[in-house]
Design an enzyme around this catalytic site. Sequence first.
Site, PDB file in Angstrom:
ATOM      1  N   ASP A  13     -73.643 -69.651  11.315  1.00  0.00           N
ATOM      2  CA  ASP A  13     -73.544 -70.984  10.718  1.00  0.00           C
ATOM      3  C   ASP A  13     -74.350 -71.142   9.429  1.00  0.00           C
ATOM      4  OD1 ASP A  13     -72.026 -71.578  12.983  1.00  0.00           O
ATOM      5  OD2 ASP A  13     -73.798 -72.207  14.097  1.00  0.00           O
ATOM      6  N   LYS A  16     -71.068 -69.400   5.691  1.00  0.00           N
ATOM      7  CA  LYS A  16     -70.213 -68.292   5.241  1.00  0.00           C
ATOM      8  C   LYS A  16     -68.834 -68.800   4.827  1.00  0.00           C
ATOM      9  CE  LYS A  16     -70.741 -66.432   9.305  1.00  0.00           C
ATOM     10  NZ  LYS A  16     -71.771 -67.311   9.902  1.00  0.00           N
ATOM     11  N   ASN A  38     -64.666 -67.630  18.419  1.00  0.00           N
ATOM     12  CA  ASN A  38     -66.038 -68.124  18.629  1.00  0.00           C
ATOM     13  C   ASN A  38     -66.612 -68.624  17.298  1.00  0.00           C
ATOM     14  OD1 ASN A  38     -66.003 -65.467  17.681  1.00  0.00           O
ATOM     15  ND2 ASN A  38     -67.805 -64.803  18.826  1.00  0.00           N
ATOM     16  N   GLY A  40     -66.855 -70.681  13.779  1.00  0.00           N
ATOM     17  CA  GLY A  40     -66.440 -71.990  13.269  1.00  0.00           C
ATOM     18  C   GLY A  40     -66.905 -72.063  11.829  1.00  0.00           C
ATOM     19  N   HIS A  41     -65.966 -71.924  10.900  1.00  0.00           N
ATOM     20  CA  HIS A  41     -66.323 -71.865   9.478  1.00  0.00           C
ATOM     21  C   HIS A  41     -65.810 -73.125   8.784  1.00  0.00           C
ATOM     22  CE1 HIS A  41     -66.586 -67.166   9.703  1.00  0.00           C
ATOM     23  NE2 HIS A  41     -67.440 -67.785  10.492  1.00  0.00           N
ATOM     24  N   THR A  42     -66.728 -73.910   8.265  1.00  0.00           N
ATOM     25  CA  THR A  42     -66.370 -75.217   7.708  1.00  0.00           C
ATOM     26  C   THR A  42     -66.186 -75.147   6.195  1.00  0.00           C
ATOM     27  OG1 THR A  42     -67.903 -76.065   9.353  1.00  0.00           O
ATOM     28  CG2 THR A  42     -67.035 -77.662   7.775  1.00  0.00           C
ATOM     29  N   GLN A 223     -70.215 -64.863  12.770  1.00  0.00           N
ATOM     30  CA  GLN A 223     -71.553 -64.738  13.389  1.00  0.00           C
ATOM     31  C   GLN A 223     -72.556 -64.198  12.356  1.00  0.00           C
ATOM     32  OE1 GLN A 223     -68.716 -63.220  15.493  1.00  0.00           O
ATOM     33  NE2 GLN A 223     -68.479 -65.383  15.835  1.00  0.00           N
ATOM     34  N   PRO A 303     -75.628 -79.278  19.873  1.00  0.00           N
ATOM     35  CA  PRO A 303     -76.664 -79.418  18.845  1.00  0.00           C
ATOM     36  C   PRO A 303     -77.277 -78.053  18.539  1.00  0.00           C
ATOM     37  CG  PRO A 303     -77.255 -80.626  20.854  1.00  0.00           C
ATOM     38  CD  PRO A 303     -75.927 -79.999  21.094  1.00  0.00           C
ATOM     39  N   ARG A 304     -77.455 -77.739  17.264  1.00  0.00           N
ATOM     40  CA  ARG A 304     -78.074 -76.455  16.912  1.00  0.00           C
ATOM     41  C   ARG A 304     -79.587 -76.594  16.954  1.00  0.00           C
ATOM     42  NH1 ARG A 304     -74.165 -75.928  11.668  1.00  0.00           N
ATOM     43  NH2 ARG A 304     -72.330 -75.112  12.733  1.00  0.00           N
ATOM     44  N   SER A 413     -76.613 -72.916  -2.804  1.00  0.00           N
ATOM     45  CA  SER A 413     -75.687 -73.976  -2.423  1.00  0.00           C
ATOM     46  C   SER A 413     -76.489 -75.252  -2.167  1.00  0.00           C
ATOM     47  CB  SER A 413     -74.921 -73.538  -1.173  1.00  0.00           C
ATOM     48  OG  SER A 413     -74.157 -74.593  -0.665  1.00  0.00           O
ATOM     49  N   GLY A 415     -74.922 -78.394  -1.324  1.00  0.00           N
ATOM     50  CA  GLY A 415     -74.105 -79.401  -0.642  1.00  0.00           C
ATOM     51  C   GLY A 415     -72.886 -78.722  -0.045  1.00  0.00           C
TER      52      GLY A 415
HETATM   53  P1  GDP Z   1     -70.440 -70.733   8.931  1.00  0.00           P
HETATM   54  O1  GDP Z   1     -70.147 -70.544  10.370  1.00  0.00           O
HETATM   55  O2  GDP Z   1     -71.435 -69.744   8.412  1.00  0.00           O
HETATM   56  O3  GDP Z   1     -69.209 -70.786   8.072  1.00  0.00           O
HETATM   57  O4  GDP Z   1     -71.146 -72.160   8.810  1.00  0.00           O
HETATM   58  P2  GDP Z   1     -70.684 -73.524   9.536  1.00  0.00           P
HETATM   59  O5  GDP Z   1     -69.486 -74.036   8.839  1.00  0.00           O
HETATM   60  O6  GDP Z   1     -70.618 -73.345  10.999  1.00  0.00           O
HETATM   61  O7  GDP Z   1     -71.957 -74.428   9.287  1.00  0.00           O
HETATM   62  C1  GDP Z   1     -72.431 -74.694   8.003  1.00  0.00           C
HETATM   63  C2  GDP Z   1     -72.415 -76.210   7.802  1.00  0.00           C
HETATM   64  O8  GDP Z   1     -73.179 -76.525   6.661  1.00  0.00           O
HETATM   65  C3  GDP Z   1     -71.034 -76.772   7.543  1.00  0.00           C
HETATM   66  O9  GDP Z   1     -70.959 -78.062   8.078  1.00  0.00           O
HETATM   67  C4  GDP Z   1     -70.948 -76.810   6.015  1.00  0.00           C
HETATM   68  O10 GDP Z   1     -70.049 -77.800   5.546  1.00  0.00           O
HETATM   69  C5  GDP Z   1     -72.367 -77.168   5.673  1.00  0.00           C
HETATM   70  N1  GDP Z   1     -72.862 -76.632   4.383  1.00  0.00           N
HETATM   71  C6  GDP Z   1     -72.605 -75.444   3.791  1.00  0.00           C
HETATM   72  N2  GDP Z   1     -73.355 -75.313   2.677  1.00  0.00           N
HETATM   73  C7  GDP Z   1     -74.092 -76.440   2.561  1.00  0.00           C
HETATM   74  C8  GDP Z   1     -75.088 -76.881   1.640  1.00  0.00           C
HETATM   75  O11 GDP Z   1     -75.464 -76.192   0.701  1.00  0.00           O
HETATM   76  N3  GDP Z   1     -75.643 -78.103   1.884  1.00  0.00           N
HETATM   77  C9  GDP Z   1     -75.285 -78.887   2.933  1.00  0.00           C
HETATM   78  N4  GDP Z   1     -75.891 -80.053   3.083  1.00  0.00           N
HETATM   79  N5  GDP Z   1     -74.352 -78.506   3.824  1.00  0.00           N
HETATM   80  C10 GDP Z   1     -73.780 -77.285   3.646  1.00  0.00           C
HETATM   81  P1  IMO Z   2     -70.082 -68.487  13.027  1.00  0.00           P
HETATM   82  O1  IMO Z   2     -69.098 -67.439  12.548  1.00  0.00           O
HETATM   83  C1  IMO Z   2     -73.342 -69.459  15.726  1.00  0.00           C
HETATM   84  C2  IMO Z   2     -73.377 -67.425  19.598  1.00  0.00           C
HETATM   85  C3  IMO Z   2     -73.171 -68.248  20.862  1.00  0.00           C
HETATM   86  C4  IMO Z   2     -74.009 -67.446  21.830  1.00  0.00           C
HETATM   87  C5  IMO Z   2     -73.766 -66.010  21.397  1.00  0.00           C
HETATM   88  C6  IMO Z   2     -72.671 -65.290  22.178  1.00  0.00           C
HETATM   89  O2  IMO Z   2     -69.571 -69.861  12.959  1.00  0.00           O
HETATM   90  O3  IMO Z   2     -71.409 -68.270  12.388  1.00  0.00           O
HETATM   91  P2  IMO Z   2     -70.011 -65.464  22.192  1.00  0.00           P
HETATM   92  O4  IMO Z   2     -69.113 -66.611  22.485  1.00  0.00           O
HETATM   93  O5  IMO Z   2     -69.836 -64.869  20.845  1.00  0.00           O
HETATM   94  O6  IMO Z   2     -69.993 -64.408  23.266  1.00  0.00           O
HETATM   95  O7  IMO Z   2     -71.513 -66.091  22.254  1.00  0.00           O
HETATM   96  O8  IMO Z   2     -73.385 -66.077  20.038  1.00  0.00           O
HETATM   97  N1  IMO Z   2     -72.321 -67.560  18.575  1.00  0.00           N
HETATM   98  C7  IMO Z   2     -72.469 -68.207  17.415  1.00  0.00           C
HETATM   99  N2  IMO Z   2     -73.497 -68.944  16.952  1.00  0.00           N
HETATM  100  N3  IMO Z   2     -72.254 -69.278  14.952  1.00  0.00           N
HETATM  101  C8  IMO Z   2     -71.231 -68.516  15.400  1.00  0.00           C
HETATM  102  O9  IMO Z   2     -70.193 -68.161  14.604  1.00  0.00           O
HETATM  103  C9  IMO Z   2     -71.284 -67.981  16.702  1.00  0.00           C
HETATM  104  N4  IMO Z   2     -70.455 -67.242  17.451  1.00  0.00           N
HETATM  105  C10 IMO Z   2     -71.101 -66.971  18.591  1.00  0.00           C
HETATM  106  O10 IMO Z   2     -73.643 -69.556  20.698  1.00  0.00           O
HETATM  107  O11 IMO Z   2     -75.376 -67.722  21.627  1.00  0.00           O
HETATM  108 MG    MG Z   3     -70.129 -71.628  12.130  1.00  0.00          MG
END
Ligand code: GDP
Ligand code: IMO
Ligand code: MG
Length: 428
Positions: A13, A16, A38, A40-42, A223, A303-304, A413, A415
């Site tokens: 998270d 990426k 598993n 979740g890329h936003t 991940q 919640p993270r 980054s 925002g």
């Molecule tokens: P990923 O799994 O690595 O793609 O990351 P996630 O999407 O799970 O979580 C990153 C969160 O941070 C998302 O809600 C993004 O929209 C947000 N985000 C990414 N870059 C920034 C930043 O520079 N500032 C803020 N405030 N939010 C960001």
């Molecule tokens: P992105 O790509 C954050 C964590 C789970 C758990 C462990 C194993 O969005 O960064 P799994 O379901 O893979 O067997 O769970 O890994 N986990 C992540 N945590 N971001 C992720 O993906 C994750 N994918 C798995 O919470 O601790």
């Molecule tokens: Mg994610």
Amino acid sequence: MSTYVVVGLQYGDEGKGKITDVLSAKSDYVVRFQGGDNAGHTVYVGDEKFVLHLLPSGVLQCKGKCIIANGVVVNPKSLIKEIEQIESKGMKTDHVFVSRRAHVIMPYHILLDTYREEEKGGTQIGTTKKGIGPCYEDKIARVGIRMIDLLNPEVLREKIEKNLKLKNALFEKYYEKPALDAEEMYQEFLALGELLKDRIVDTELELNQAVHDGRNILFEGAQALMLDIDFGTYPYVTSSSPSTGGVCTGAGVPPTSLQNLIGVAKAYCTRVGHGPFPTELDNELGEQIRKVGHEYGATTGRPRRTGWMDLVSLRHACMINGINNLVITKLDVLTGIHPLKVATKYKTEDGKIIDYFTSSTTKLYDYEPIYEELEGWDEDISHARSYDELPANAKKYIEFLENYLGISVYLVSVGPERSQNIIRKELF
Ligand code: GDP
Ligand code: IMO
Ligand code: MG
């Protein structure tokens, strides 16, 4: 040849998806090489939010092809749902392809993941319950079902029947849960194969040709290194190799083809699920960071956990990945926090000071981070688009990380939106 690898350096998270989306505009290929839904890329496009689980985050603006390569574990139902969601927003998905070699997440994988996590007194990992671990287990045990098998009725039926014999015995006798019906599963997955058949191809051939032709190829990790099956906080990890090394086995391209190794880290640290987290802030400040940074899981909504930047683990992650370009995200979230702390060393349970990451996950719980304090800033930095627009203390924070790691930060980054970046050097 121009290849780019985007990997997470913390516990997932890091942002990426946002970075991949930005870089994908100039890519001929965007490739996922490990993990599954598993992830979740936003990605924010204006006010519109997209959360991608299986589709490469390049799907929104890559003009070339988006590939789910052999190292990914694919839940075909999730893939079809995601494709439909993207198409319902008026976007095309005919550039999305899946490897014939990718393994299929079956219903019994999801149930096994769920039953294990729910088992009282067990060692729960806090997985996403998407069946990731059990699917990779079957792959390594050589009993997995691959995408190509969905297109061959005889093989599919035989594999489902064989697998269910063992899985049903486990479900009924050990977990005291109902058995699954082989015929029903066969019909369902045959139909899913039919829906996806035009997208199921030999991706490694095309990718190697693209490398040979010097096309821009972007590999998107899911991940992160601290969740890596070998180099993370085992067993509190995922079941794949989210490192740059994972690209070679996960997409079938040779190590000599990888050039720009981009590591993404948040300006602080978060973790979802169980496992050690030395710099965790289990207090009001941690809650503030969670609120300001919207730190809730993109896949599970959990919640993270939040904490200070941990440079000991970040250096470990950069070393294993061979990172040559850093991205620091969410610097804006640290605005108004005084002072800022950054862990640079750990004190072990017997009082030793170390600056390297340990393989002993159990001991890590007793390690105490040693922090350096840095001055914070109060200015809103979310509108900054050049490095010079950042307050002096924000620049000092970035430069502190660079000096410790010996790697330059090429993108900051500030925002969630596509345009909220400070790009210090053009990589493409
Ligand atoms: P990923 O799994 O690595 O793609 O990351 P996630 O999407 O799970 O979580 C990153 C969160 O941070 C998302 O809600 C993004 O929209 C947000 N985000 C990414 N870059 C920034 C930043 O520079 N500032 C803020 N405030 N939010 C960001
Ligand atoms: P992105 O790509 C954050 C964590 C789970 C758990 C462990 C194993 O969005 O960064 P799994 O379901 O893979 O067997 O769970 O890994 N986990 C992540 N945590 N971001 C992720 O993906 C994750 N994918 C798995 O919470 O601790
Ligand atoms: Mg994610």
